[in-house]
Design a protein around this motif. Sequence first.
Motif, short mmCIF file in Angstrom:
data_model
loop_
_atom_site.label_atom_id
_atom_site.label_comp_id
_atom_site.label_asym_id
_atom_site.label_seq_id
_atom_site.Cartn_x
_atom_site.Cartn_y
_atom_site.Cartn_z
N LEU A 151 -6.42 9.75 9.29
CA LEU A 151 -5.33 8.87 9.67
C LEU A 151 -5.22 7.68 8.70
CD1 LEU A 151 -3.38 8.67 12.20
CD2 LEU A 151 -4.95 6.93 13.02
N ILE A 152 -6.33 7.08 8.36
CA ILE A 152 -6.34 5.92 7.47
C ILE A 152 -5.92 6.31 6.06
CG2 ILE A 152 -7.88 4.25 6.35
CD1 ILE A 152 -9.33 4.08 9.16
N GLU A 153 -6.37 7.46 5.58
CA GLU A 153 -5.95 7.90 4.24
C GLU A 153 -4.44 8.09 4.18
OE1 GLU A 153 -10.03 10.19 2.80
OE2 GLU A 153 -8.38 11.38 3.63
N ALA A 199 -1.50 5.73 2.02
CA ALA A 199 -0.45 6.30 1.16
C ALA A 199 0.93 5.80 1.61
CB ALA A 199 -0.52 7.82 1.18
N ASP A 200 1.14 5.74 2.91
CA ASP A 200 2.43 5.26 3.43
C ASP A 200 2.64 3.77 3.17
OD1 ASP A 200 3.12 7.80 4.23
OD2 ASP A 200 2.60 7.48 6.35
N VAL A 201 1.58 2.99 3.19
CA VAL A 201 1.69 1.56 2.86
C VAL A 201 2.21 1.43 1.42
CG1 VAL A 201 0.35 -0.53 2.36
CG2 VAL A 201 0.00 0.68 4.52
N LEU A 214 2.77 -1.70 8.65
CA LEU A 214 1.75 -0.68 8.40
C LEU A 214 0.42 -1.30 7.98
CD1 LEU A 214 3.91 2.05 6.63
CD2 LEU A 214 3.26 1.90 9.05
N ILE A 215 0.47 -2.38 7.20
CA ILE A 215 -0.77 -3.06 6.79
C ILE A 215 -1.50 -3.62 8.01
CG2 ILE A 215 -1.68 -5.10 5.59
CD1 ILE A 215 0.44 -4.54 3.39
N GLU A 216 -0.76 -4.22 8.92
CA GLU A 216 -1.38 -4.74 10.14
C GLU A 216 -2.08 -3.61 10.91
OE1 GLU A 216 -0.13 -6.76 14.41
OE2 GLU A 216 1.42 -6.38 12.92
N GLN A 217 -1.43 -2.48 11.01
CA GLN A 217 -2.01 -1.35 11.73
C GLN A 217 -3.22 -0.79 10.97
OE1 GLN A 217 1.17 1.37 12.69
NE2 GLN A 217 2.06 -0.08 14.14
N LEU A 218 -3.15 -0.79 9.66
CA LEU A 218 -4.26 -0.33 8.85
C LEU A 218 -5.52 -1.15 9.12
CD1 LEU A 218 -5.26 1.54 6.56
CD2 LEU A 218 -4.41 -0.18 4.94
N ARG A 219 -5.35 -2.46 9.18
CA ARG A 219 -6.51 -3.33 9.47
C ARG A 219 -7.14 -2.98 10.81
NH1 ARG A 219 -3.31 -7.47 7.18
NH2 ARG A 219 -2.53 -8.01 9.24
N ASP A 220 -6.32 -2.79 11.83
CA ASP A 220 -6.84 -2.47 13.16
C ASP A 220 -7.54 -1.11 13.17
OD1 ASP A 220 -5.96 -4.88 14.18
OD2 ASP A 220 -4.18 -4.03 15.13
N LEU A 221 -6.92 -0.11 12.55
CA LEU A 221 -7.52 1.22 12.55
C LEU A 221 -8.82 1.25 11.75
CD1 LEU A 221 -4.28 3.35 12.17
CD2 LEU A 221 -5.72 3.12 14.23
#
Length: 186
Positions: free
Chosen positions: A121-123, A127-129, A143-150
């Motif tokens: 999911l993070i990978e 790529a989407d970011v 998406l960056i905010e969600q990346l940090r949480d995940l």
Amino acid sequence: MASDSTPRYTVPGLSVQDAASLVEMLQQRLNSLNDLHLTLKHVHWNVVGPHFIAVHEMLDPQVDRVRAMADDVAERLAALGGVAYGTPGVLVEQRSWKDYSVGRADAIAHLGALDVVYTGLIEDLRADVRKAGETDPATEDLLIEQLRDLEQFQWFVRAHLETAGGTLSTANAPTEAAAARKAADR
């Protein structure tokens, strides 16, 4: 049904073509987040063993946050002029990954499997970011905010799998089932 992602209008300053690309990408994010929150609940319900309560209680806040992430993605998708498809049929039809395969299992086995789930999911999200950053800073920011949480959630999972020497018991496991076996055997 969900095949036409071209909006008729979008937010000011963004072309309809760029919005269509973002809508398509965000639909995949929505699918992955909906799948993740269901997978986390599955683990929550099927975890057993000495670490049961720690893992059981660790997962509920993750589920709540992932559901909120899905809502944010769906609302951004709609703001861009797209349609947010959140039905189970669309999720299953459009996903590129296999269903979570671990049933009732020891907490450490489930955490090993979840580590692989989070990695995939993070990978994809990273790529989407990068893609969103080329055209739309608002979507990129979301998406960056969600990346940090995940990434933080994966860290919580990995803390249970890491040795004192800093290695993961699930290192190089190609699937969540293989990671579950490696974690359980440590």
